[in-house]
Scaffold this motif. Sequence first.
Motif, PDB file in Angstrom:
ATOM      1  N   ASP A  68       0.852  -1.176   0.000  1.00  0.00           N
ATOM      2  CA  ASP A  68       0.000   0.000   0.000  1.00  0.00           C
ATOM      3  C   ASP A  68       0.894   1.234   0.000  1.00  0.00           C
ATOM      4  O   ASP A  68       1.327   1.697   1.054  1.00  0.00           O
ATOM      5  N   GLY A 119      -4.575  12.112  -5.140  1.00  0.00           N
ATOM      6  CA  GLY A 119      -4.611  10.652  -5.144  1.00  0.00           C
ATOM      7  C   GLY A 119      -4.569  10.091  -6.553  1.00  0.00           C
ATOM      8  O   GLY A 119      -5.153   9.052  -6.836  1.00  0.00           O
ATOM      9  N   CYS A 175       4.628  14.796  -7.030  1.00  0.00           N
ATOM     10  CA  CYS A 175       5.185  13.483  -7.349  1.00  0.00           C
ATOM     11  C   CYS A 175       6.639  13.596  -7.793  1.00  0.00           C
ATOM     12  O   CYS A 175       7.493  12.811  -7.371  1.00  0.00           O
ATOM     13  N   VAL A 192       3.331   8.267  -4.648  1.00  0.00           N
ATOM     14  CA  VAL A 192       1.906   7.996  -4.480  1.00  0.00           C
ATOM     15  C   VAL A 192       1.307   8.789  -3.323  1.00  0.00           C
ATOM     16  O   VAL A 192       0.317   9.505  -3.488  1.00  0.00           O
ATOM     17  N   ALA A 193       1.867   8.671  -2.135  1.00  0.00           N
ATOM     18  CA  ALA A 193       1.291   9.296  -0.936  1.00  0.00           C
ATOM     19  C   ALA A 193       1.239  10.822  -0.996  1.00  0.00           C
ATOM     20  O   ALA A 193       0.244  11.401  -0.579  1.00  0.00           O
ATOM     21  N   CYS A 250       0.711  12.820  -3.431  1.00  0.00           N
ATOM     22  CA  CYS A 250      -0.175  13.372  -4.455  1.00  0.00           C
ATOM     23  C   CYS A 250      -1.462  13.868  -3.794  1.00  0.00           C
ATOM     24  O   CYS A 250      -2.218  13.074  -3.239  1.00  0.00           O
ATOM     25  N   ARG A 283       0.118   4.164  -0.550  1.00  0.00           N
ATOM     26  CA  ARG A 283      -0.553   5.372  -0.065  1.00  0.00           C
ATOM     27  C   ARG A 283      -0.062   5.762   1.323  1.00  0.00           C
ATOM     28  O   ARG A 283      -0.300   6.879   1.767  1.00  0.00           O
ATOM     29  N   THR A 284       0.613   4.858   2.009  1.00  0.00           N
ATOM     30  CA  THR A 284       1.106   5.154   3.346  1.00  0.00           C
ATOM     31  C   THR A 284       2.611   5.361   3.394  1.00  0.00           C
ATOM     32  O   THR A 284       3.136   5.811   4.409  1.00  0.00           O
ATOM     33  N   CYS A 327      -5.234  13.716 -12.253  1.00  0.00           N
ATOM     34  CA  CYS A 327      -3.995  14.426 -11.912  1.00  0.00           C
ATOM     35  C   CYS A 327      -4.221  15.933 -12.026  1.00  0.00           C
ATOM     36  O   CYS A 327      -4.762  16.415 -13.024  1.00  0.00           O
ATOM     37  N   ALA A 341      -0.723   6.047  -9.085  1.00  0.00           N
ATOM     38  CA  ALA A 341      -0.922   4.662  -8.665  1.00  0.00           C
ATOM     39  C   ALA A 341       0.136   3.781  -9.312  1.00  0.00           C
ATOM     40  O   ALA A 341       0.732   4.154 -10.328  1.00  0.00           O
TER      41      ALA A 341
END
Length: 166
Positions: free
Chosen positions: A62, A151, A110, A145-146, A148, A64-65, A99, A154
């Motif tokens: 993941d 979100g 990013c 990723v995180a 952004c 995102r973390t 984006c 990916a």
Amino acid sequence: MTSSPSRRAILRGKVNARPHPRPIGALAPMAFEDACSQCGDCARACPEEIILRDAEGFPVLDARTGACTFCGACTEACETGALIAGQPFPWRAAAEPNCLSLKGVQCRACEDQCDASAIRFRLMPGGSAQPLFDDAACTGCGACVAPCPAGAIALHPFNPTEPAQC
């Protein structure tokens, strides 16, 4: 970048489900699912705490973390052979249609986080900038990723035999 659904996804009626990256060193999807005991040793060993379980209990990254440092702790902890050191990591970062830069908003979060310098921006007519991801330089670590705010970044399956997407 396209990928075919796994046998498990087809049997569960999840043909269009987006695949999630497995930990570093994961075997091919079917072999991984057969070998993985879902014990959670890889997640407990991860110093970045970015390995979680998917809906079926298998480990996934993941981003995102946080970012993967490719330390190899997860592969060392895996006793079943589902994760093997030296396996290529077939995931690369890419921007989704939401984006901010693609919408004309100045954002380069990013690019600022990419230690591999795999993200650059091409100025487009009208003053907006399009993010370009260099698949050859991208490690798939997920550091982009995180941060952004939309979100929109990916990790996507990467096949080095497919032509580059620019």
